[in-house]
Design an enzyme around this catalytic site. Structure first.
Site, PDB file in Angstrom:
ATOM      1  N   ASN A  11       0.869  -1.182   0.000  1.00 62.70           N
ATOM      2  CA  ASN A  11       0.000   0.000   0.000  1.00 62.70           C
ATOM      3  C   ASN A  11       0.904   1.229   0.000  1.00 62.70           C
ATOM      4  O   ASN A  11       1.450   1.606   1.035  1.00 62.70           O
ATOM      5  CB  ASN A  11      -0.893  -0.022   1.246  1.00 62.70           C
ATOM      6  CG  ASN A  11      -1.763   1.223   1.328  1.00 62.70           C
ATOM      7  OD1 ASN A  11      -1.867   1.993   0.377  1.00 62.70           O
ATOM      8  ND2 ASN A  11      -2.402   1.433   2.478  1.00 62.70           N
ATOM      9  N   TRP A  12       1.069   1.818  -1.186  1.00 63.56           N
ATOM     10  CA  TRP A  12       1.985   2.975  -1.307  1.00 63.56           C
ATOM     11  C   TRP A  12       1.374   4.254  -0.729  1.00 63.56           C
ATOM     12  O   TRP A  12       2.068   5.270  -0.627  1.00 63.56           O
ATOM     13  CB  TRP A  12       2.344   3.205  -2.782  1.00 63.56           C
ATOM     14  CG  TRP A  12       3.287   2.195  -3.345  1.00 63.56           C
ATOM     15  CD1 TRP A  12       3.823   1.111  -2.699  1.00 63.56           C
ATOM     16  CD2 TRP A  12       3.835   2.184  -4.680  1.00 63.56           C
ATOM     17  NE1 TRP A  12       4.651   0.424  -3.554  1.00 63.56           N
ATOM     18  CE2 TRP A  12       4.684   1.058  -4.772  1.00 63.56           C
ATOM     19  CE3 TRP A  12       3.689   3.007  -5.790  1.00 63.56           C
ATOM     20  CZ2 TRP A  12       5.381   0.748  -5.937  1.00 63.56           C
ATOM     21  CZ3 TRP A  12       4.379   2.692  -6.953  1.00 63.56           C
ATOM     22  CH2 TRP A  12       5.224   1.576  -7.022  1.00 63.56           C
ATOM     23  N   LYS A  13       0.091   4.235  -0.426  1.00 60.25           N
ATOM     24  CA  LYS A  13      -0.604   5.426   0.087  1.00 60.25           C
ATOM     25  C   LYS A  13      -0.368   6.617  -0.875  1.00 60.25           C
ATOM     26  O   LYS A  13      -0.359   6.408  -2.079  1.00 60.25           O
ATOM     27  CB  LYS A  13      -0.171   5.728   1.514  1.00 60.25           C
ATOM     28  CG  LYS A  13      -0.266   4.492   2.413  1.00 60.25           C
ATOM     29  CD  LYS A  13      -0.161   4.802   3.858  1.00 60.25           C
ATOM     30  CE  LYS A  13      -0.238   3.509   4.655  1.00 60.25           C
ATOM     31  NZ  LYS A  13      -0.352   3.710   6.076  1.00 60.25           N
ATOM     32  N   HIS A  97      -9.959   0.827   4.431  1.00 59.97           N
ATOM     33  CA  HIS A  97      -8.704   1.134   5.127  1.00 59.97           C
ATOM     34  C   HIS A  97      -8.993   2.190   6.202  1.00 59.97           C
ATOM     35  O   HIS A  97      -9.786   3.109   5.973  1.00 59.97           O
ATOM     36  CB  HIS A  97      -7.657   1.632   4.123  1.00 59.97           C
ATOM     37  CG  HIS A  97      -6.296   1.713   4.738  1.00 59.97           C
ATOM     38  ND1 HIS A  97      -5.916   2.752   5.558  1.00 59.97           N
ATOM     39  CD2 HIS A  97      -5.231   0.865   4.687  1.00 59.97           C
ATOM     40  CE1 HIS A  97      -4.681   2.545   5.976  1.00 59.97           C
ATOM     41  NE2 HIS A  97      -4.241   1.400   5.462  1.00 59.97           N
ATOM     42  N   GLU A 167      -6.087  -4.959  10.407  1.00 61.43           N
ATOM     43  CA  GLU A 167      -5.118  -3.876  10.570  1.00 61.43           C
ATOM     44  C   GLU A 167      -5.475  -3.061  11.812  1.00 61.43           C
ATOM     45  O   GLU A 167      -6.247  -2.089  11.730  1.00 61.43           O
ATOM     46  CB  GLU A 167      -5.152  -2.953   9.347  1.00 61.43           C
ATOM     47  CG  GLU A 167      -4.631  -3.570   8.080  1.00 61.43           C
ATOM     48  CD  GLU A 167      -3.921  -2.513   7.247  1.00 61.43           C
ATOM     49  OE1 GLU A 167      -2.730  -2.692   6.967  1.00 61.43           O
ATOM     50  OE2 GLU A 167      -4.537  -1.487   6.913  1.00 61.43           O
ATOM     51  N   GLY A 173       1.511   2.626  10.795  1.00 66.54           N
ATOM     52  CA  GLY A 173       2.170   3.904  10.493  1.00 66.54           C
ATOM     53  C   GLY A 173       3.283   4.278  11.450  1.00 66.54           C
ATOM     54  O   GLY A 173       3.545   3.589  12.454  1.00 66.54           O
ATOM     55  N   SER A 215       2.741  -2.010  10.494  1.00 65.14           N
ATOM     56  CA  SER A 215       4.188  -1.991  10.791  1.00 65.14           C
ATOM     57  C   SER A 215       4.886  -3.302  10.453  1.00 65.14           C
ATOM     58  O   SER A 215       5.810  -3.728  11.164  1.00 65.14           O
ATOM     59  CB  SER A 215       4.435  -1.626  12.257  1.00 65.14           C
ATOM     60  OG  SER A 215       3.952  -0.340  12.527  1.00 65.14           O
ATOM     61  N   GLY A 236       2.740  -1.144   4.464  1.00 67.98           N
ATOM     62  CA  GLY A 236       2.682   0.286   4.131  1.00 67.98           C
ATOM     63  C   GLY A 236       4.079   0.818   3.860  1.00 67.98           C
ATOM     64  O   GLY A 236       4.640   0.645   2.781  1.00 67.98           O
TER      65      GLY A 236
HETATM   66  C1  PEP Z   1      -1.226   0.388   6.208  1.00 63.79           C
HETATM   67  O1  PEP Z   1      -1.541   1.544   6.477  1.00 63.79           O
HETATM   68  O2  PEP Z   1      -1.955  -0.320   5.477  1.00 63.79           O
HETATM   69  C2  PEP Z   1       0.003  -0.150   6.766  1.00 63.79           C
HETATM   70  C3  PEP Z   1       0.102  -1.428   6.900  1.00 63.79           C
HETATM   71  O3  PEP Z   1       0.987   0.760   7.073  1.00 63.79           O
HETATM   72  P1  PEP Z   1       2.399   0.505   7.804  1.00 63.79           P
HETATM   73  O4  PEP Z   1       2.971  -0.789   7.289  1.00 63.79           O
HETATM   74  O5  PEP Z   1       3.236   1.671   7.444  1.00 63.79           O
HETATM   75  O6  PEP Z   1       2.103   0.422   9.277  1.00 63.79           O
END
Ligand code: PEP
Length: 253
Positions: A11-13, A97, A167, A173, A215, A236
């Site tokens: 997920n590149w956001k 999400h 999640e 994040g 994470s 992410g």
């Molecule tokens: C996400 O927001 O889908 C996610 C998994 O982010 P991160 O890996 O940065 O916690």
């Protein structure tokens, strides 16, 4: 019994900031993945960068979208329909999400999006998760409600093609409180299977892929797969770093 491939989803956001960077990240991931056969890798770039897969011939990497609008077509400025995504060879769509829920996606909207995705023959990656783990277990009823309301009018054959991503918001994040543990994921994986069994049946519950996100990094990825028995991972931050993302994929393999 159906063989279930493991999934690793990027997920590149709202990253990166240029098409050149997007192309470089994609190419580096692709170059590192030539020997991956059984793991399904899904890259979810922002809409303008959905072109990155372009003409690259690979069955290993699939294209995902980070969102979709539920209406078919018409006067919805700024929105993108499911058929537009399908036409772009998108196969998976993230829905529900926590970052979309935080800006207005309710369970009802999430349900409408899931139905639109399924109608266009794509696979929803249905994200659920609580913001806090209270000691009374209210987080369990919160997740249950997200699932029940998200799956209204979704039938048995459709739900088998879905991916449910647990999640926990507190683990997502750079401002995450802490990482989740594989045991915490296991608890929710079993809980989700029970909900799907009650809504559909046990066979369906065994076919729905339940993955972990929050994470994920090269140091913890293997434990969610091995100890947590996750069907895959949603990544992410580390999905923008081809070295780390490829390391995660290799650990899952
Ligand atoms: C996400 O927001 O889908 C996610 C998994 O982010 P991160 O890996 O940065 O916690």
């Amino acid at each position: 019994m159906k063989v279930i491939n493991k999934l690793v989803i990027a997920n590149w956001k709202m990253n990166p900031q240029s098409k050149k960077e997007a192309e470089i990240i994609f190419k580096n991931i692709f170059n590192n993945l030539k020997n991956i056969k059984k793991t399904e890798v899904i890259i979810c770039p922002p809409f303008p960068f959905l072109f990155v897969k372009g003409k690259v011939k690979t069955k290993n990497i699939k294209l995902g979208s980070q969102d979709v609008f539920y209406e078919k077509e018409g006067s919805y400025t700024g929105e993108v329909s499911a058929s537009m995504l399908r036409d772009f060879s998108v196969e998976y769509v993230l829905v529900g999400h926590s970052e979309r829920r935080a800006i207005g996606d309710t369970n009802e909207i999430v349900n409408k999006k899931i139905l639109a995705i399924l109608k266009s023959k794509m696979n929803p990656i249905f994200c659920v998760g609580e913001s806090v783990r209270d000691t009374n277990g209210f987080y369990l009823s919160f997740i249950k409600q997200q699932i029940i309301e998200g799956l209204v009018n979704v039938n048995k054959p459709q739900v088998k093609n879905m991916v449910i991503a647990y999640e926990p918001i507190w683990a997502i994040g750079s401002s995450a409180d802490r990482e989740a543990t594989p045991a915490e994921f296991t608890e929710i994986r079993i809980f989700i299977k029970k909900i799907i069994t009650d809504l559909y049946d046990v066979k369906t519950a065994n076919e729905v892929r339940i993955i972990y996100g929050g994470s994920v990094n090269p140091l913890n990825a293997e434990s969610f797969i091995k100890e947590g028995r996750a069907d895959g991972l949603l990544v992410g931050r580390d999905s923008l770093n081809p070295k780390k993302f490829s390391a995660i994929i290799n650990l899952v393999k």
